[in-house]
Motif scaffolding. Structure first.
Motif, mmCIF file in Angstrom:
data_model
loop_
_atom_site.group_PDB
_atom_site.id
_atom_site.type_symbol
_atom_site.label_atom_id
_atom_site.label_comp_id
_atom_site.label_asym_id
_atom_site.label_seq_id
_atom_site.Cartn_x
_atom_site.Cartn_y
_atom_site.Cartn_z
ATOM 1 N N PHE A 636 0.841 -1.203 0.000
ATOM 2 C CA PHE A 636 0.000 0.000 0.000
ATOM 3 C C PHE A 636 0.876 1.254 0.000
ATOM 4 C CE2 PHE A 636 -3.254 -2.666 2.555
ATOM 5 C CZ PHE A 636 -3.695 -3.265 1.393
ATOM 6 N N TYR A 669 0.228 3.178 8.078
ATOM 7 C CA TYR A 669 -0.311 2.922 6.743
ATOM 8 C C TYR A 669 -1.469 3.859 6.400
ATOM 9 C CZ TYR A 669 2.227 -1.355 7.828
ATOM 10 O OH TYR A 669 3.199 -2.238 8.205
ATOM 11 N N VAL A 673 -3.323 4.326 2.784
ATOM 12 C CA VAL A 673 -4.679 3.801 2.640
ATOM 13 C C VAL A 673 -5.636 4.892 2.202
ATOM 14 C CG1 VAL A 673 -6.648 2.874 3.937
ATOM 15 C CG2 VAL A 673 -4.371 1.873 4.233
ATOM 16 N N LEU A 676 -5.055 5.633 -1.490
ATOM 17 C CA LEU A 676 -5.585 4.584 -2.371
ATOM 18 C C LEU A 676 -7.109 4.561 -2.361
ATOM 19 C CD1 LEU A 676 -3.028 1.715 -1.620
ATOM 20 C CD2 LEU A 676 -2.970 3.466 -3.406
ATOM 21 N N LEU A 682 -8.718 0.614 -3.477
ATOM 22 C CA LEU A 682 -8.921 -0.336 -2.379
ATOM 23 C C LEU A 682 -10.392 -0.646 -2.174
ATOM 24 C CD1 LEU A 682 -6.491 0.669 0.530
ATOM 25 C CD2 LEU A 682 -6.441 -1.379 -0.869
ATOM 26 N N PRO A 693 -2.850 -5.089 7.298
ATOM 27 C CA PRO A 693 -1.650 -4.599 6.615
ATOM 28 C C PRO A 693 -0.372 -5.319 7.022
ATOM 29 C CG PRO A 693 -2.292 -3.084 8.342
ATOM 30 C CD PRO A 693 -3.389 -4.089 8.239
#
Length: 791
Positions: A636, A669, A673, A676, A682, A693
């Motif tokens: 990611f 992350y 995230v 995305l 996602l 993750p």
């Protein structure tokens, strides 16, 4: 708007000089950038159809020397691709900014319609000279005209195209009358792996053979050799004579006598809000990094153009006040009402203003690791237009109760008269001593350990207000970028307070004794610094109290470490290594780290590409660990950085945001995230679903994620049989046959000795190869990365 953002709009040299003097590298909300504006002289015509003649014509309004028709013709001559768009408006005015510059311009509006949807954009032409000042072609127009040829121009070829365009765009530009700005410029933009490759070239122009800070040009060239954007900074004011009254030798002697350095704790990522980043010891110019007036040899304030005097430089004056020191909240987290009460306790909220917004957010530059209440007040019953009246904003730490900012914005429409004095605007006028006492007491009452850690460094005198700037010291050493700012209006009210207090003892070097002495550091600076004669720009911005600082030009001797630069001193001397480092951090520092463990690796080319594009970041030992198995979270992060290499530095979020059950705003992350999710790569967020993750990534899981990026999920559903994976010996072991089949057909995940190996774990090197192949698919599929549009 902050100093940090506003200075990007100005020239780099002015920004760095002001930052070095005032220690406002990150933010100084008292100085506002461009805001939407209009004037009474505005002349606008608009078209709702295709009849261009009803929009532009040959009339030359008072104050202009060219017509709207001439302006549009000049734009189309430089950018013939705009003939594919429709001219929708022609506006003669000062360019849409406050304060307005000292020239008038034509703003020509363009529109693109596709079905029932449309978009608009504009280009600007100097109404006196006819010179095109700004054009930026939208990706919607560029994508439609994109050629299918695989050949791309190199960066060197693009640079030649950019320089040739300068001679076309600027009338009577003499040969070599400009200088390319060095790539060491700290705001250099890194190319992302995904998106259209676009090079930006920056130029400093010359006037009478001398570099001029007021004359700049930016040219964007894409990978097909097309000029996609252009902007030109200029000034109408008369230039002073290029012949200085005092010599360069006299200037250098005076500069050397005044120059001094000081030891400081410096963040390696000055633009970043990364949690827990470590500081290093460095020597930086103390106060004499500004240019010297070529006729008087006195230092120039790059903000006002006035000479810097000992009266404005407070020489790190200790704080002595008459109020109690700040005591942090130790109870439960504050609610919005309690945060508002803290603001009202310490600042005056004028009568008629109501709290109309409160939101708990994640802190940014002033408080990167905190939960912060963002508050704003407005008076919608004011007599003038709401958008041009004052409004008030503040930020309060939800845990400690520390106030990070308080700003009274004066949004007065240019050309109109400010609202007459009311109960909230007193006719009294405080003295400088009274204003200083108020500023010092405010700092002590609102900032932790202010009396011990802060010193008054600078006072900026304006007609309507005085701004007091404070530096922070720990262990007797300056903490660069940590600062306080208090603006006191002439009536004694505080119209702005700003605090950046981010460094903690844990982030500072344990040994505060530098390897390089003060004497050696100063000698090194003086040996490296040279003075070049140039035109220095000052002013040209607005204060939050509505006051405008006029723009001007002075002939000056500018200190620099390069004869090809008038950026001033934007590098600092590392106090332990003796190396020169960027004063404000480096947006691309991670990508410049030379890896130590990829030479000779089978995937070396792909790994190198990922490092150059900022997708991979080497660890403190310079290692990439190419054979390490990656997790889903690693993927990611890689994918998000392929879109935005600077994601880690700038991406913030609400404190309570929870896109997935195991992804909160504090997660390492989270930025990836969120990036995305914005791209719909996602699927949708689900606070009750785990993203896992930390799980290691398999080849089949990667195939599924790749198909989602490519928008082929439904298509993949048609491939469900082993026969859909011909020549794959282990087809029966593959669950998601459609995703694997498409990944194979597109060459993203090739088979390994006739097998797919769906359960095999993905390594860093394999991820690099997949990303490189994915990047080559840009523009070659129906839904993935067409030009600069991210889907």
């Amino acid at each position: 708007m902050s100093f940090h953002v506003r200075f990007k709009m100005m020239t780099a040299k002015a920004a760095t000089a002001a930052m070095a003097t005032l220690l406002l590298a990150s933010q100084a909300p008292g100085f506002a950038g461009s805001v939407s504006a209009a004037t009474a002289e505005q002349v606008t015509e608009a078209s709702t159809g295709e009849d261009v003649l009803s929009v532009v014509n040959s009339d030359v309004p008072e104050g202009a020397k060219i017509s709207s028709k001439q302006a549009s013709d000049n734009i189309l001559k430089l950018f013939p691709l705009l003939q594919k768009a429709t001219i929708t408006s022609a506006n003669f005015d000062s360019p849409n900014s406050f304060p307005p510059p000292d020239y008038k311009a034509w703003e020509i509006g363009f529109g693109i319609r596709e079905g029932n949807s449309s978009m608009g954009f504009s280009a600007t032409v100097h109404a006196g000279t006819g010179e095109v000042l700004s054009v930026h072609l939208p990706s919607e127009l560029l994508d439609k005209q994109r050629a299918e040829a695989d050949r791309q121009v190199t960066e060197a070829e693009a640079e030649k195209l950019a320089e040739a365009f300068l001679y076309e765009a600027i009338p009577d530009l003499e040969k070599d009358a400009f200088l390319a700005i060095s790539e060491s410029y700290p705001y250099a933009v890194q190319q992302s792996l995904f998106g259209r490759t676009e090079y930006q070239y920056r130029y400093q122009l010359k006037h009478e053979g001398l570099l001029s800070e007021a004359e700049t040009a930016y040219v964007n060239v894409d990978d097909q050799g097309r000029i996609t954007g252009y902007s030109r900074g200029t000034i109408e004011s008369d230039y002073p004579s290029s012949n200085p009254e005092l010599s360069a030798e006299q200037a250098k002697k005076k500069f050397d006598e005044q120059f001094d350095v000081e030891l400081a704790y410096i963040s390696p990522d000055g633009f970043s809000s990364r949690k827990g980043q470590k500081y290093y010891l460095g020597y930086l110019p103390k106060s004499s990094g500004n240019g010297l007036d070529a006729n008087t040899l006195n230092p120039i304030n790059p903000m006002t153009g006035e000479e810097i005097t000992s009266d404005s430089e407070q020489q790190d004056k200790p704080l002595k006040g008459s109020v109690a020191a700040f005591v942090p909240n130790t109870g439960q987290k504050l609610n919005a009402s309690q945060a508002e009460s803290l603001i009202k306790k310490n600042f005056d909220i004028p009568k008629g203003y109501q709290l109309d917004h409160s939101q708990l957010i994640k802190g940014y530059y002033a408080s990167p690791n905190s939960q912060v209440w963002s508050l704003s007040w407005s008076n919608r019953n004011a007599s003038a237009s709401y958008m041009f009246m004052r409004d008030i904003s503040a930020q309060v730490d939800a845990v400690t109760g520390q106030i990070y900012s308080f700003n009274v914005y004066q949004r007065i429409m240019p050309g109109t008269t400010e609202v007459e004095a009311t109960e909230e605007t007193s006719s009294k006028s405080v003295t400088k001593a009274e204003a200083e006492k108020l500023a010092v007491n405010t700092a002590i009452a609102l900032a932790p350990d202010a009396a011990k850690q802060f010193r008054l460094s600078t006072v900026i005198e304006m007609d309507g207000a005085r701004t007091f700037l404070f530096k922070r010291y720990m262990n007797g050493i300056l903490v660069k970028d940590d600062s306080l700012q208090v603006q006191v209006a002439k009536d004694g009210s505080i119209t702005e307070y700003y605090a950046r207090v981010t460094a903690t003892p844990e982030q500072l070097p344990t040994d505060a004794k530098p390897a390089i002495s003060y004497e050696d550091a100063k000698a090194t600076y003086l040996k490296e610094i040279q003075l070049i004669l140039a035109y220095s720009r000052y002013g040209g911005y607005g204060m939050t109290n509505g006051e405008a600082v006029p723009m001007g030009i002075k002939l000056a001797y500018v200190p620099t470490r390069s004869e090809n630069s008038i950026y001033g001193l934007y590098e600092v001397l590392d106090a332990n290594t003796g190396e020169w480092r960027s004063m404000y951090g480096d947006l691309n520092s991670s990508s410049k780290t030379q890896p130590t463990d990829i030479a000779g690796h089978v995937a070396e080319t792909a790994l190198t590409s990922m490092i150059e594009h900022g997708v991979f970041i080497a660890d403190e030992q310079g290692r990439i660990l190419p054979d390490r198995v990656i997790t889903k979270g690693d993927w990611f992060n890689y994918l998000a950085r392929a879109i935005n290499p600077s994601m880690d530095m700038y991406y913030g979020g609400d404190s309570d945001d929870k896109p997935f059950a195991d992804i909160t705003s504090d997660s390492p992350y989270y930025p990836a995230v969120r990036t995305l999710l914005d791209q719909r790569w996602l699927g949708g967020s689900d606070p009750e679903k785990n993203l896992n993750p930390q799980e290691e990534m398999t080849r089949e899981e990667l195939a599924v994620l790749l198909v989602r990026i490519l928008r082929y999920e439904k298509l993949a559903g048609f491939y469900t049989l082993p026969s859909d994976l011909p020549n794959i010996a282990d087809a029966g072991a593959v669950t998601n046959k459609g995703a694997v089949s498409l990944s194979l057909k597109l060459g993203l995940l090739p088979s390994i000795e006739g097998r797919f190996m769906p359960a095999r774990k993905v390594t860093v090197a394999e991820a690099a190869q997949v990303l490189e192949r994915l990047a080559k698919l840009q523009g070659k599929t129906d839904t993935f990365m067409s030009g600069n549009r991210l889907y």
